[in-house]
Design a protein around this motif. Sequence first.
Motif, PDB file in Angstrom:
ATOM      1  N   UNK A 431       0.830  -1.216   0.000  1.00 24.67           N
ATOM      2  CA  UNK A 431       0.000   0.000   0.000  1.00 24.67           C
ATOM      3  C   UNK A 431       0.863   1.264   0.000  1.00 24.67           C
ATOM      4  N   UNK A 432       2.029   1.202   0.650  1.00 24.47           N
ATOM      5  CA  UNK A 432       2.927   2.376   0.618  1.00 24.47           C
ATOM      6  C   UNK A 432       3.304   2.722  -0.818  1.00 24.47           C
ATOM      7  N   UNK A 433       3.670   1.710  -1.586  1.00 27.98           N
ATOM      8  CA  UNK A 433       4.078   1.954  -2.966  1.00 27.98           C
ATOM      9  C   UNK A 433       2.946   2.585  -3.769  1.00 27.98           C
ATOM     10  N   UNK A 453      -4.280   4.483  12.800  1.00 27.39           N
ATOM     11  CA  UNK A 453      -3.353   4.403  13.926  1.00 27.39           C
ATOM     12  C   UNK A 453      -2.244   5.446  13.814  1.00 27.39           C
ATOM     13  N   UNK A 454      -1.819   5.936  14.972  1.00 29.29           N
ATOM     14  CA  UNK A 454      -0.710   6.889  14.996  1.00 29.29           C
ATOM     15  C   UNK A 454       0.576   6.239  14.479  1.00 29.29           C
ATOM     16  N   UNK A 455       0.781   4.957  14.794  1.00 22.77           N
ATOM     17  CA  UNK A 455       1.983   4.266  14.310  1.00 22.77           C
ATOM     18  C   UNK A 455       2.016   4.245  12.781  1.00 22.77           C
ATOM     19  N   UNK A 456       0.864   4.120  12.147  1.00 23.16           N
ATOM     20  CA  UNK A 456       0.804   4.158  10.683  1.00 23.16           C
ATOM     21  C   UNK A 456       1.153   5.546  10.172  1.00 23.16           C
ATOM     22  N   UNK A 457       0.631   6.578  10.835  1.00 23.41           N
ATOM     23  CA  UNK A 457       0.974   7.950  10.430  1.00 23.41           C
ATOM     24  C   UNK A 457       2.468   8.193  10.542  1.00 23.41           C
ATOM     25  N   UNK A 458       3.069   7.714  11.631  1.00 26.57           N
ATOM     26  CA  UNK A 458       4.517   7.890  11.804  1.00 26.57           C
ATOM     27  C   UNK A 458       5.277   7.207  10.676  1.00 26.57           C
ATOM     28  N   UNK A 459       4.852   6.011  10.312  1.00 23.71           N
ATOM     29  CA  UNK A 459       5.501   5.286   9.223  1.00 23.71           C
ATOM     30  C   UNK A 459       5.349   6.049   7.907  1.00 23.71           C
ATOM     31  N   UNK A 460       4.122   6.535   7.628  1.00 25.50           N
ATOM     32  CA  UNK A 460       3.896   7.271   6.382  1.00 25.50           C
ATOM     33  C   UNK A 460       4.688   8.573   6.355  1.00 25.50           C
ATOM     34  N   UNK A 462       7.638   8.997   7.569  1.00 26.33           N
ATOM     35  CA  UNK A 462       8.991   8.614   7.165  1.00 26.33           C
ATOM     36  C   UNK A 462       9.052   8.334   5.666  1.00 26.33           C
ATOM     37  N   UNK A 463       8.039   7.664   5.154  1.00 23.72           N
ATOM     38  CA  UNK A 463       8.009   7.330   3.729  1.00 23.72           C
ATOM     39  C   UNK A 463       7.944   8.593   2.878  1.00 23.72           C
ATOM     40  N   UNK A 464       7.076   9.547   3.252  1.00 22.38           N
ATOM     41  CA  UNK A 464       6.951  10.792   2.475  1.00 22.38           C
ATOM     42  C   UNK A 464       8.215  11.638   2.576  1.00 22.38           C
ATOM     43  N   UNK A 465       8.817  11.654   3.754  1.00 17.45           N
ATOM     44  CA  UNK A 465      10.061  12.409   3.922  1.00 17.45           C
ATOM     45  C   UNK A 465      11.142  11.853   3.002  1.00 17.45           C
ATOM     46  N   UNK A 471       4.597  17.558   3.660  1.00 20.97           N
ATOM     47  CA  UNK A 471       3.326  17.186   4.277  1.00 20.97           C
ATOM     48  C   UNK A 471       3.205  17.850   5.643  1.00 20.97           C
ATOM     49  N   UNK A 472       1.993  17.867   6.163  1.00 25.08           N
ATOM     50  CA  UNK A 472       1.749  18.234   7.554  1.00 25.08           C
ATOM     51  C   UNK A 472       1.002  17.072   8.203  1.00 25.08           C
ATOM     52  N   UNK A 473       0.918  17.096   9.550  1.00 27.17           N
ATOM     53  CA  UNK A 473       0.280  16.006  10.289  1.00 27.17           C
ATOM     54  C   UNK A 473      -0.760  16.585  11.233  1.00 27.17           C
TER      55      UNK A 473
END
Length: 640
Positions: A431-433, A453-460, A462-465, A471-473
């Motif tokens: 799904x990230x890809x 989940x917040x853990x998913x947001x944190x992962x995303x 990192x991926x966007x960075x 992005x903003x959160x």
Amino acid sequence: MAWAAIGKGDADAGEWPGRTPGGIPVALRVGAPPGEVAGADIAGLRLHLEHARLRLLRGFEELLCLEGLRGVEHLPYQVETVRRVLRHFRGRVLLADEVGLGKTIEACLLLREYLLRGLIRRVLILVPAPLVSQWREELTSKFSLEFSVPRGASVDAGYWTHTDRVLASMALAKSTRNFDAVTASPWDLVIVDEAHHCKNRETRNWQLINALQRRYLFMLTATPVQNNLIELYNLLTLLEPGHLKTEGNFKKTYVRRGSPRDPRNRERLRSLLGEVMIRNTRSLVNLNLPSRYAQTFVVHPAPEEAELYRLLDTYLRWRCQGLLPAAGGESSPGGFPADGDRETGAGWPGGDGAPHPAEGPSDRTLSQSGELAQPLEAALPPLTRMQVNVLLLAAGSHPATLVPMLERMAEQDERARLLLDRARRIPVSAKEAKLLELLRQNRQDKTLVFANFRATLDRLASVLTEAGIPFSVFSGAETASQKDRAVEEFRSSVPVMLCSESGGEGRNLQFANTLINFDLPWNPMRIEQRVGRIHRIGQTREVFIFNLCTADSLEERILRLLNDKIRMFELVVGEVGSILGNLEGGEEFESLVLGLWLRARNATELDSAFEHLGDSLVEAQEEYLKAKQLDEALFGEDYQ
């Protein structure tokens, strides 16, 4: 000097925090009367306060309920509805707005006004079971009103007498266990949502509302008549007994022989209904939103990711042997831990205090092959419904979201560590890809990306960075100033905002027109709420919704159900709730999904179970559409 409703922590210098007789937190903002100095004596101050209070109570032109709201737009037709009810309806009204126009908001504004004025204290709200979580969330987040939600066997007779604010499912309240206690308790105000379920006086629903001791009654339904005019008579008899005289007189005066849906003496009936019913229509309020389009992408995971999900499914089924989907189970509204955080998973038990050891024999194995094909010791704490629910939701979100949960489980079971190691080894999820592909194709538009989940947001993040996408959160973890900054950055400079379930609540985000559901709540109304962040009054462009799900997952089955059976993304906002309210059984949708998973022994049985649920949804939708057509023909624009 005035009373103003406030939320927690809102009291500033110059305000005296307290509570109204109805129990709402308020702050007394003190200003000197004209021509007097600020240091007036206490007696004069009290006299001035009493004068202001009596002036407010004398009329309803100035509404108290509008201050201190969070994320509620002051739409003129809703404000006027509140004023009309206060002035003319004596605390008993049928709110029959068309779907999507905000009957819930109107009812909550009225509830708040009555509480602020000290007109009521004890309140009972009865709704279909699938709507309990939505009501609770809106009462708390938008209106600062805390309600107790009773749960199954934990409720005794004293609960109904000693709890002043109760939000309960109709199924629970009308049960043999609770009926007598609910009806024996006096209530100042009763609110009934989806009130058309009380249309038949032979049903337990009608009998419950009829037996309640209440001073005021608000009934909410977009479809007051579903089959014939006698249903309308039954509803209004609950609301205002005698208003339409006897059933025999009503039939003789208003029901055509051989045509029970087409009233005689329409103008006379219209006048009587106008005394107890308000119906706003979309044409009246000029609510015409631009089109929205939805597309679902089913992504196929790499072999290692697919194997993680397969082994997790096997492991969870083994760990919850004997766990049956009982009604009134442990899960909270929405299926999350009652004391936990939907975004973080906090409150998810790691096995401490689990009820009883599992009875699995030592020679059982989790799998016939692979790393987990090892004997299991007998004494291992079973997983609870809420644990299984959160783990399955996390698996539908991202492998990284599973990691902290599996870490806690691995402290008790080495086999969970095998799953943990697999989750950690997945470099990029499928799904990230797909998310990166969509964002790169949509560089010109502002895009909201939702995750559970917040853990998913944190992962995303990192991926966007790493991908160089600004992005903003916006999530529940940010402070108010951080949220303001995130929205402003999204508006002015960054193309993407990562949002939790609470993301953007109450904010004007109509400048964005694209939404990506990176994962999906199991409750269709939560999906609808996400869409409503941008497809709402003020949106001028077409809206695009992209749903991401992993092949053969629960989320894929849910989306296929909602798309193929009821075409959810083409419905007017609010219609999903009306359809779910027609489902038999009195279970929340998340609980239904978890029950299907628990009962199914393999993918084939799960597919068959979802097919049966889909058939039930189709029947519920047909019932809703039939009633909608009848009410449009019967009422038209007559009761605005």
